[in-house]
Motif scaffolding. Sequence first.
Motif, short mmCIF file in Angstrom:
data_model
loop_
_atom_site.label_atom_id
_atom_site.label_comp_id
_atom_site.label_asym_id
_atom_site.label_seq_id
_atom_site.Cartn_x
_atom_site.Cartn_y
_atom_site.Cartn_z
N LYS A 37 12.06 35.75 -22.20
CA LYS A 37 13.41 36.31 -22.33
C LYS A 37 13.51 37.23 -23.55
O LYS A 37 14.12 38.29 -23.48
N VAL A 38 12.91 36.81 -24.66
CA VAL A 38 12.95 37.61 -25.88
C VAL A 38 12.16 38.90 -25.68
O VAL A 38 12.60 39.99 -26.08
N THR A 39 11.00 38.82 -25.04
CA THR A 39 10.20 40.01 -24.78
C THR A 39 10.96 40.99 -23.90
O THR A 39 10.97 42.20 -24.18
N GLU A 40 11.63 40.49 -22.89
CA GLU A 40 12.42 41.36 -22.00
C GLU A 40 13.58 42.00 -22.76
O GLU A 40 13.88 43.18 -22.57
N ALA A 41 14.23 41.23 -23.63
CA ALA A 41 15.33 41.78 -24.42
C ALA A 41 14.83 42.87 -25.36
O ALA A 41 15.50 43.90 -25.53
N ILE A 51 18.55 37.92 -31.12
CA ILE A 51 19.07 37.04 -32.17
C ILE A 51 19.77 35.83 -31.56
O ILE A 51 19.57 34.70 -32.00
N ARG A 52 20.60 36.05 -30.53
CA ARG A 52 21.30 34.93 -29.88
C ARG A 52 20.31 33.95 -29.24
O ARG A 52 20.49 32.73 -29.33
N LEU A 54 17.12 33.41 -30.13
CA LEU A 54 16.40 32.69 -31.18
C LEU A 54 17.30 31.67 -31.87
O LEU A 54 16.86 30.56 -32.18
N GLU A 55 18.55 32.03 -32.08
CA GLU A 55 19.49 31.09 -32.69
C GLU A 55 19.70 29.88 -31.78
O GLU A 55 19.72 28.74 -32.25
N ALA A 56 19.83 30.11 -30.48
CA ALA A 56 19.99 29.00 -29.53
C ALA A 56 18.75 28.11 -29.52
O ALA A 56 18.85 26.88 -29.47
N LEU A 57 17.58 28.73 -29.55
CA LEU A 57 16.34 27.95 -29.57
C LEU A 57 16.28 27.05 -30.80
O LEU A 57 16.01 25.85 -30.69
N ILE A 58 16.57 27.62 -31.95
CA ILE A 58 16.45 26.87 -33.20
C ILE A 58 17.52 25.79 -33.32
O ILE A 58 17.21 24.64 -33.63
#
Length: 73
Positions: A37-41, A51-52, A54-58
Amino acid sequence: MLGNLSGFSPETDSVPGPEMYIIDQYMLHMLQDYASKVTEAYKNYEFGKVIRLLEALITRDLSSFYFSIIKDR
């Protein structure tokens, strides 16, 4: 988390996937999903979404779920 990696050698200290605890296998699966998902974003220049995610993951998946489960092992 990074403090626990001191002296870690992937060649000698890694645990094969089938030998991991189920919760660890589940988190690796979730990390794979987040990575795609991050790569696609990033490809779509959606930096706010990165950022959203990664914040959700953490905060949601690592801190309040995974770390609270594995703290006693």
